[in-house]
Scaffold this active site. Sequence first.
Site, PDB file in Angstrom:
ATOM      1  N   LYS A 188       0.822  -1.213   0.000  1.00 41.72           N
ATOM      2  CA  LYS A 188       0.000   0.000   0.000  1.00 41.72           C
ATOM      3  C   LYS A 188       0.865   1.276   0.000  1.00 41.72           C
ATOM      4  CE  LYS A 188      -3.631  -2.377  -0.409  1.00 41.72           C
ATOM      5  NZ  LYS A 188      -4.368  -3.182   0.536  1.00 41.72           N
TER       6      LYS A 188
HETATM    7  C1  LIG Z   1      -5.428  -4.314   0.845  1.00 42.68           C
HETATM    8  C2  LIG Z   1      -6.882  -4.158   0.894  1.00 42.68           C
HETATM    9  C3  LIG Z   1      -7.625  -4.453   2.037  1.00 42.68           C
HETATM   10  C4  LIG Z   1      -7.035  -5.170   3.220  1.00 42.68           C
HETATM   11  O1  LIG Z   1      -6.000  -4.518   3.825  1.00 42.68           O
HETATM   12  P1  LIG Z   1      -5.181  -5.263   4.986  1.00 42.68           P
HETATM   13  O2  LIG Z   1      -4.445  -4.170   5.666  1.00 42.68           O
HETATM   14  O3  LIG Z   1      -4.274  -6.243   4.276  1.00 42.68           O
HETATM   15  O4  LIG Z   1      -6.148  -5.949   5.857  1.00 42.68           O
HETATM   16  C5  LIG Z   1      -8.961  -4.129   2.070  1.00 42.68           C
HETATM   17  N1  LIG Z   1      -9.573  -3.587   1.007  1.00 42.68           N
HETATM   18  C6  LIG Z   1      -8.913  -3.323  -0.141  1.00 42.68           C
HETATM   19  C7  LIG Z   1      -9.649  -2.685  -1.270  1.00 42.68           C
HETATM   20  C8  LIG Z   1      -7.552  -3.619  -0.237  1.00 42.68           C
HETATM   21  O5  LIG Z   1      -6.908  -3.398  -1.390  1.00 42.68           O
END
Ligand SMILES: *Cc1c(COP(=O)(O)O)cnc(C)c1O
Length: 390
Positions: A188
């Site tokens: 991210k």
């Molecule tokens: C990455 C992601 C998540 C989950 O994030 P985590 O921190 O790994 O739990 C949720 N929604 C979307 C759209 C994502 O891309």
Amino acid sequence: MSRPKRSEFLPSFRHFIGEEEINEVVDTLRSDWITRGPKTQRFEEDFKEYIGCRNAIAVSSCTAALHLSLAAYDIGDGDEVITTPFTFTSTVGVILQQRARPVLADIEGETYNIDPALIEERITDRTKAIMPVHYAGHPCEMDKIIRVARKRGSLVLEDAAHALGAVYKKKRVGTIGDATCFSFYATKNLTTGEGGMLTTEDDEVAEKVRILSLHGISRDAWKRYSISGSWKYEVLLPGYKYNMTDIQASIGLHQMKKFDRMQDRRREIAAIYDESLSHVKEIVIPKAKKNVIHAWHLYPIQIETTALRGGRDRFVKELSKEGVGTSVHFIPIHLHPYYQKAFGFRIGDFPVSEHIFEREVSLPIYPRMTEDDVRRVIEAVVKIIKRLRV
Ligand SMILES: *Cc1c(COP(=O)(O)O)cnc(C)c1O
């Protein structure tokens, strides 16, 4: 940080962690406190200041934040929650964890975000919340979504896993809905390895999220063990173990410091892609609406599958052979075996999501990419399109 040579494979993602993060983690490990403590609190303060929100609670993941947002508002048995099929499984998974019913509303074909008109078709008196996902980092039509939600008394709980740094009509994502959930997963825009943050303007909800995130107990463990603390605590709610650790926050503190710089670089790369790929007629490039700042977590292109031999899958394979890693976001929720079995979904249920999914490829976009890396992706894309043209 070592840069890969041109002959090496260019991965679909590389993090942007430097000596500052590493030194801070080492400092934490050498200290007496490694789990949730003063550094997590500082990270929350910095995050709050950046977003301009009243409350920010650091947790173990965005999935945890999404789950806590539902739990804090007592959304459960028999309640309906409307979200998009064009998302990662965790957006829908947390609704099921709360034994509520996910109701999917298809996306619109421009930003690939949930279509407010389709929310309006599906909303009922049982709809307790709407969970929009800011796909790729492009904010959803929040004015429309909030208007539809308020008419029925529904909450708006945002999945902003892609959208740290995004702005909608001069409002930062994280200050708009009832609660907003961010991800600091490895890929991210800001990472702590694993981690997440929940923001809300409601102090009571924030306090409940805080309590639920740490066993439902009345105060932070680290305050109990500090000199001013005591051994006493009370269990107030049936809670979870969703807290962030100071090891993770150590990374987050320095990622936050360079976040604007990282976002500038994402925007630069997006602009180069825009300019170089907009004239390729077999490609549809992502567009940002005028009233938003796009967070550019992804650069999702659509390829004209009927004009290219082998469609999207062949295109992805050929790019990989050229040394360019890509990804596909997302396999729509209703096409996964579990959701098909549990809800009887079929192919054709959400045609826009399916259409985009079949044509979508996420090109690499991250701050560590050099000019050379960006050029290399563009050259590979153009070359393969020429080769596969029917
Ligand atoms: C990455 C992601 C998540 C989950 O994030 P985590 O921190 O790994 O739990 C949720 N929604 C979307 C759209 C994502 O891309």
